[in-house]
Design an enzyme around this catalytic site. Structure first.
Site, PDB file in Angstrom:
ATOM      1  N   ASP A   1      -6.910   1.278   1.017  1.00 30.95           N
ATOM      2  CA  ASP A   1      -5.541   0.790   1.194  1.00 30.95           C
ATOM      3  C   ASP A   1      -5.252  -0.415   0.299  1.00 30.95           C
ATOM      4  O   ASP A   1      -4.171  -0.519  -0.296  1.00 30.95           O
ATOM      5  CB  ASP A   1      -5.301   0.406   2.654  1.00 30.95           C
TER       6      ASP A   1
ATOM      7  N   GLU B   1       0.837  -1.209   0.000  1.00 27.64           N
ATOM      8  CA  GLU B   1       0.000   0.000   0.000  1.00 27.64           C
ATOM      9  C   GLU B   1       0.868   1.254   0.000  1.00 27.64           C
ATOM     10  O   GLU B   1       0.578   2.231  -0.693  1.00 27.64           O
ATOM     11  CB  GLU B   1      -0.930  -0.018   1.214  1.00 27.64           C
TER      12      GLU B   1
ATOM     13  N   GLU C   1      -4.708   0.512  -3.309  1.00 27.68           N
ATOM     14  CA  GLU C   1      -3.343   0.993  -3.531  1.00 27.68           C
ATOM     15  C   GLU C   1      -2.340  -0.154  -3.495  1.00 27.68           C
ATOM     16  O   GLU C   1      -1.365  -0.159  -4.260  1.00 27.68           O
ATOM     17  CB  GLU C   1      -2.998   2.053  -2.481  1.00 27.68           C
TER      18      GLU C   1
ATOM     19  N   ASP D   1       0.542   3.789  -3.160  1.00 30.65           N
ATOM     20  CA  ASP D   1       0.139   5.183  -2.970  1.00 30.65           C
ATOM     21  C   ASP D   1       0.995   6.103  -3.831  1.00 30.65           C
ATOM     22  O   ASP D   1       0.492   7.042  -4.472  1.00 30.65           O
ATOM     23  CB  ASP D   1       0.282   5.542  -1.490  1.00 30.65           C
TER      24      ASP D   1
END
Length: 223
Positions: A116, A44, A119, A48
Site C-alpha cells: 500500500d 494509495e 502505491e 494504485d
C-alpha cells in the site's frame, strides 16, 4: 507539525522520487495506526491507478500479445505481492511511520502495508511531479520484473482463473463429460466453460490433468 526527516528525503530522491511538497510524502509513509489524519490511504488509492496505467502502457508498447495475455501480465505486475517486493528492494521498511502497536504486530514487514505504501508513493510522485514522471519511474522500478517475463508462466488453471477475474467474468466451471477405458488406464475428458465467452475440452489420464489441458486449450483459444 512533523517534518519529513532529511534522511528519508535523501532516500526518496536517491531512488528516483522528486520531493517538492514534503508534507504529502510524509503522509505517504504514514500508517493509519498513528492516529494522524494525513496518512497513506488516499494516496494509495490514487497510486494504485497510476501503477495500473503505467504498467499497461509499458506492456502495450512492448508486446504484441492479445488482450487476455496482457491482462494476466498486468495483474501479476500490479499485485500486492509485487508492490511489496519492489518496496523491500528499495529499503522502504526503514522509513515507514507506524504506531508502536503496529510495529509490534510486524507491520514493518507486512506485505499489505509495504504494498500500500509503495502505491502511495507513486500517488505522491504523480501529484508532485505529474503523471509522466510517475509513469517513467514505474517503468524504471518495475523494469526488472517486466523484462524478466514474470507473470507469463502460470499454471493454466491459475492463468484462466485470473483471466476471468481480470475480464469481469464468472469463475470458470469444469465438468467431466467423458470417462473411458479400464480403471488402470482410464481417460477423462473435461470441459471448461466461462459464461458468455466460450468453452474448451481437454483429455488426460486423470481428472486434474484433464482440467489443466482444458484450461490450456481455453486460454489458447480465447486468451
Amino acid at each position: 507539525m512533523t517534518a519529513l526527516p532529511a534522511h528519508t528525503r535523501a532516500w526518496l530522491e536517491a531512488r528516483g522520487f522528486t520531493v517538492r511538497e514534503a508534507s504529502m510524502w510524509l503522509a505517504a509513509l504514514t500508517h493509519g495506526s498513528t492516529g494522524e489524519a494525513a496518512n497513506y490511504e488516499r494516496l494509495e488509492f490514487l497510486g494504485d491507478r497510476v501503477l495500473g496505467l503505467a504498467v499497461a502502457h509499458w506492456l502495450y508498447n512492448r508486446s504484441e500479445a492479445p488482450e487476455g495475455k496482457l491482462a494476466l501480465r498486468l495483474n501479476a505486475m500490479v499485485s500486492r505481492a509485487m508492490c511489496a517486493e519492489i518496496a523491500r528492494g528499495l529499503g522502504l521498511r526503514e522509513h515507514l511511520r507506524l504506531s508502536k502497536q503496529a510495529e509490534a504486530d510486524g507491520g514493518r514487514d507486512s506485505e499489505n502495508i509495504l504494498g500500500d505504501v509503495m502505491e502511495a508513493l507513486l500517488g505522491a510522485q504523480m501529484l508532485d511531479n505529474g503523471f509522466d514522471a510517475a509513469r517513467d519511474l514505474v517503468h524504471v522500478l518495475w523494469r526488472p520484473a517486466l523484462e524478466s517475463g514474470e507473470g507469463k508462466a502460470k499454471h493454466p488453471k491459475s492463468a484462466l482463473q485470473e483471466w476471468a477475474a481480470g475480464n469481469q467474468r464468472r469463475p470458470p466451471e469444469y465438468e467431466v463429460v467423458d470417462r473411458s477405458g479400464p480403471d488402470h488406464a482410464a481417460r477423462f475428458t473435461v470441459r471448461v466453460r466461462v459464461h458468455k465467452v466460450g468453452e474448451a475440452e481437454g483429455t488426460a489420464s486423470s481428472k486434474q490433468e484433464a482440467e489443466t489441458e482444458a484450461a490450456a486449450a481455453f486460454m489458447e483459444r480465447f486468451g
